[in-house]
Design a protein around this motif. Structure first.
Motif, mmCIF file in Angstrom:
data_model
loop_
_atom_site.group_PDB
_atom_site.id
_atom_site.type_symbol
_atom_site.label_atom_id
_atom_site.label_comp_id
_atom_site.label_asym_id
_atom_site.label_seq_id
_atom_site.Cartn_x
_atom_site.Cartn_y
_atom_site.Cartn_z
ATOM 1 N N ARG A 29 0.955 -1.110 -0.001
ATOM 2 C CA ARG A 29 0.099 -0.084 0.118
ATOM 3 C C ARG A 29 1.014 1.327 0.046
ATOM 4 N NH1 ARG A 29 -5.404 -0.237 -1.574
ATOM 5 N NH2 ARG A 29 -6.089 -2.208 -0.867
ATOM 6 N N TYR A 30 0.326 2.392 -0.548
ATOM 7 C CA TYR A 30 1.175 3.650 -0.559
ATOM 8 C C TYR A 30 2.034 4.119 0.663
ATOM 9 C CZ TYR A 30 1.684 8.753 -0.412
ATOM 10 O OH TYR A 30 2.516 9.937 -0.201
ATOM 11 N N HIS A 31 1.280 4.053 1.638
ATOM 12 C CA HIS A 31 1.941 4.392 2.899
ATOM 13 C C HIS A 31 2.833 3.314 3.445
ATOM 14 C CE1 HIS A 31 -1.664 2.191 4.198
ATOM 15 N NE2 HIS A 31 -1.180 1.986 5.149
ATOM 16 N N GLU A 32 2.673 2.073 3.164
ATOM 17 C CA GLU A 32 3.790 1.110 3.588
ATOM 18 C C GLU A 32 5.102 1.428 2.610
ATOM 19 O OE1 GLU A 32 0.425 -2.438 4.410
ATOM 20 O OE2 GLU A 32 1.485 -2.503 2.311
ATOM 21 N N PHE A 33 5.041 1.308 1.268
ATOM 22 C CA PHE A 33 6.075 1.706 0.637
ATOM 23 C C PHE A 33 6.914 3.016 1.163
ATOM 24 C CE2 PHE A 33 8.625 3.166 -2.979
ATOM 25 C CZ PHE A 33 9.199 1.896 -3.217
ATOM 26 N N LEU A 34 6.163 3.936 1.301
ATOM 27 C CA LEU A 34 6.706 5.346 1.617
ATOM 28 C C LEU A 34 7.414 5.133 3.055
ATOM 29 C CD1 LEU A 34 7.134 8.384 1.224
ATOM 30 C CD2 LEU A 34 5.003 8.685 2.237
ATOM 31 N N GLY A 35 7.001 4.510 4.037
ATOM 32 C CA GLY A 35 7.719 4.243 5.137
ATOM 33 C C GLY A 35 8.831 3.436 5.150
ATOM 34 N N GLU A 36 9.020 2.411 4.036
ATOM 35 C CA GLU A 36 10.551 1.663 3.731
ATOM 36 C C GLU A 36 11.129 2.847 3.043
ATOM 37 O OE1 GLU A 36 11.460 -1.473 4.589
ATOM 38 O OE2 GLU A 36 9.691 -1.096 5.976
ATOM 39 N N TRP A 37 10.709 3.452 1.961
ATOM 40 C CA TRP A 37 11.806 4.310 1.177
ATOM 41 C C TRP A 37 12.450 5.314 2.117
ATOM 42 C CZ3 TRP A 37 13.095 3.581 -3.899
ATOM 43 C CH2 TRP A 37 13.986 4.873 -4.631
ATOM 44 N N LEU A 38 11.590 6.058 2.849
ATOM 45 C CA LEU A 38 12.276 7.282 3.426
ATOM 46 C C LEU A 38 13.443 6.894 4.576
ATOM 47 C CD1 LEU A 38 11.068 7.323 6.796
ATOM 48 C CD2 LEU A 38 8.864 7.802 5.435
ATOM 49 N N LYS A 39 13.451 5.563 4.827
ATOM 50 C CA LYS A 39 14.877 5.265 5.484
ATOM 51 C C LYS A 39 15.960 5.105 5.101
ATOM 52 C CE LYS A 39 11.939 1.498 8.003
ATOM 53 N NZ LYS A 39 11.545 0.217 7.983
ATOM 54 N N GLN A 40 16.252 5.739 3.842
ATOM 55 C CA GLN A 40 17.398 5.890 3.176
ATOM 56 C C GLN A 40 17.853 7.376 3.380
ATOM 57 O OE1 GLN A 40 17.213 4.758 -1.227
ATOM 58 N NE2 GLN A 40 15.120 4.748 -0.616
ATOM 59 N N TYR A 41 17.060 8.237 4.094
ATOM 60 C CA TYR A 41 17.397 9.520 4.248
ATOM 61 C C TYR A 41 17.408 10.117 5.565
ATOM 62 C CZ TYR A 41 16.112 8.757 -0.563
ATOM 63 O OH TYR A 41 16.229 8.298 -2.259
ATOM 64 N N THR A 42 17.776 11.355 5.620
ATOM 65 C CA THR A 42 17.345 11.978 7.203
ATOM 66 C C THR A 42 15.762 12.529 6.757
ATOM 67 O OG1 THR A 42 19.491 12.734 7.511
ATOM 68 C CG2 THR A 42 17.551 14.175 8.379
ATOM 69 N N GLN A 74 2.709 4.401 9.863
ATOM 70 C CA GLN A 74 3.861 3.511 8.985
ATOM 71 C C GLN A 74 5.216 4.283 9.124
ATOM 72 O OE1 GLN A 74 3.349 0.447 7.492
ATOM 73 N NE2 GLN A 74 1.110 0.214 7.912
ATOM 74 N N TYR A 75 5.168 5.379 9.483
ATOM 75 C CA TYR A 75 6.407 5.944 9.396
ATOM 76 C C TYR A 75 7.159 6.219 10.458
ATOM 77 C CZ TYR A 75 3.275 7.629 5.554
ATOM 78 O OH TYR A 75 2.609 7.807 4.483
ATOM 79 N N GLU A 76 8.436 6.225 10.469
ATOM 80 C CA GLU A 76 9.548 6.351 11.615
ATOM 81 C C GLU A 76 10.199 7.732 11.264
ATOM 82 O OE1 GLU A 76 11.176 2.586 12.897
ATOM 83 O OE2 GLU A 76 9.274 1.970 13.680
ATOM 84 N N PRO A 77 9.910 8.572 11.076
ATOM 85 C CA PRO A 77 10.765 9.875 10.616
ATOM 86 C C PRO A 77 11.874 10.135 11.831
ATOM 87 C CG PRO A 77 8.683 10.803 11.301
ATOM 88 C CD PRO A 77 8.608 9.118 11.475
ATOM 89 N N ASP A 78 12.782 10.807 11.116
ATOM 90 C CA ASP A 78 13.727 11.622 12.090
ATOM 91 C C ASP A 78 13.426 12.497 12.737
ATOM 92 O OD1 ASP A 78 16.282 9.811 11.451
ATOM 93 O OD2 ASP A 78 15.775 10.534 9.264
ATOM 94 N N TYR A 79 12.653 13.430 11.955
ATOM 95 C CA TYR A 79 11.885 14.584 12.572
ATOM 96 C C TYR A 79 10.615 14.775 12.037
ATOM 97 C CZ TYR A 79 16.650 16.334 13.182
ATOM 98 O OH TYR A 79 17.894 16.621 13.343
ATOM 99 N N ALA A 80 9.784 15.409 13.046
ATOM 100 C CA ALA A 80 8.328 15.578 12.456
ATOM 101 C C ALA A 80 7.920 17.016 12.735
ATOM 102 C CB ALA A 80 7.036 14.786 13.327
#
Length: 432
Positions: A89-102, A160-166
């Motif tokens: 699902r959209y939010h599942e993929f985005l949650g994985e993709w963003l792990k490459q970055y700050t 679904q996200y674990e961001p560095d900042y919010a």
């Protein structure tokens, strides 16, 4: 090379994500209904194929990403499951993709898209950056330092996200088809705060956000003196708004933005705070002044003596903010609100609040409620809202010429449905 296939590629988030993957060197295609959407041009400009829905679009070696609007019985999703392809699902993929970055998540009931756009613009002036804006704009870069993205609270998808900042702009009751109360919304944001890894930038003027408990440092911004980042000495100019920023009661610098209204100052403060926290040069942060805006957020054009504005406002607070911006930018012109309510549940829940906010305009026209497949319509009609607004008229698609009578006025077309068709019909009438 893997092919990424997007089911519902014209959705705002989906279109943005498809562009990010394309810019990052991936092979991307998608499918959707054949109706034209405003997100389409950016996809076409990048040569991303858009196909009509068909189970023949799905191949066994594809990675499939499905928009959240599509149920599991959709023909392409069923085919993907049959073939056993890698499926997100959209939010599942985005949650994985963003792990490459700050990663920097921008969330809140209001102001997400504008703030994401503003932050992306400033960071892009200084670094390679990837960003996903909820207006269908996305940009990827193989050497990205930051990934800035809009994180929506609807159905708690942002968990679904674990961001560095919010960045948290506000907490307000919306999406009444899912959330039961303001406490339910707060609970979702508290859960989101628990997932942030490095720091939170939150609007301290928002009463709900003052109660967020955090495991990471939290920096507050706003107009109140108690905030870490405070705006003072606000001046409206012909170009926009200027204001001084004080960091923990010490003068930091003076900033300019090409927009009007308190909500836009708050959005800019959020950007200033995160950039300061990341030790950015103040001259780079001042590139706020060259921001060109995002799609469907106070997007304006001049037609004869009228200013015609397209805006996504679909909640009472957003309507008030948009009318305030128009009054400050065009103080000598009457403001005409043309509003299409979005979903029956939202209209029913906020009926009086919609009337109160629309009454801040000089004249009001209502378009029929834009329903949703995810809800029952019930017995509510547009006339229930009309009855609460004195002198209000219903605007019919075949009779938009009536708006010509408002010479030398600001016409604001507002809504999250297909309000643009009313604006297009009017523009075609007056320019024919």
């Amino acid at each position: 090379m893997t092919t990424y296939h997007f089911i519902g590629i014209k959705g705002t988030g989906m279109a943005s994500l498809a562009q990010i993957l394309h810019d990052s060197g991936e092979n991307v295609q998608g499918s959707d209904v054949e109706k034209r959407f405003f997100t389409q041009k950016s996809l076409e400009d990048k040569g991303i194929p858009i196909l009509p829905f068909s189970e023949n679009n799905i191949h066994g070696d594809y990675t499939v990403i499905a928009g959240n609007a599509f149920a599991d019985d959709h023909i392409e999703i069923k085919k993907a499951k049959e073939l056993g392809v890698i499926f997100y699902r959209y939010h599942e993929f985005l949650g994985e993709w963003l792990k490459q970055y700050t990663s920097i998540a921008v969330t809140g009931a209001h102001g997400k898209t504008s703030t994401t756009g503003l932050l992306s613009h400033v960071l892009h002036e200084a670094f390679p950056v990837s960003y996903l804006i909820g207006d269908g704009t996305g940009k990827g870069h193989v050497d990205s330092r930051y990934f800035v993205f809009e994180a929506c609270e609807y159905r708690r998808h942002f968990l679904q996200y674990e961001p560095d900042y919010a960045i948290m702009t506000n907490i307000d009751f919306d999406h009444p088809d899912y959330f039961t109360s303001i406490d339910d919304v707060f609970d979702a944001f508290q859960s989101m705060a628990d997932r942030v890894k490095k720091g939170i930038i939150a609007c301290g003027d928002d009463e709900e956000l003052q109660h967020i408990q955090t495991k990471v440092p939290i920096v507050y911004y706003g107009f109140n003196a108690s905030n870490d980042f405070q705006a003072q000495n606000v001046q409206e100019t012909k170009e926009g708004t200027e204001f001084d920023v004080f960091v923990r009661n010490t003068y930091y610098d003076t900033f300019a933005i090409p927009m009007y209204g308190d909500h836009n100052i708050l959005n800019a403060l959020a950007v200033i705070a995160i950039c300061h926290y990341e030790d950015m040069n103040v001259e780079d942060i001042k590139k706020l002044s060259t921001f060109k805006g995002v799609k469907r957020r106070f997007t304006e054009k001049k037609i004869n003596n009228q200013i015609v504005i397209d805006d996504y406002a679909h909640h009472p607070r957003e309507i008030s903010a948009t009318i305030e911006s128009a009054r400050k930018k065009y103080p000598d012109k009457p403001v005409v609100a043309i509003f299409q309510p979005h979903t029956f549940t939202r209209t029913k829940m906020f009926l009086q609040e919609f009337a109160d906010s629309l009454n801040e305009a000089d004249d009001v026209y209502l378009c029929d409620i834009f329903g949703s497949a995810r809800e029952e319509t019930g017995v509510l009609t547009i006339h229930d809202l009309q009855d609460l607004i004195e002198g209000c008229s219903i605007l019919e698609l075949a009779d938009t010429r009536v708006l010509e009578s408002h010479e030398d006025s600001v016409l604001i077309f507002m809504g999250a449905g297909d309000i643009q068709k009313f604006q297009e019909a009017y523009e075609n009438t007056v320019t024919a």
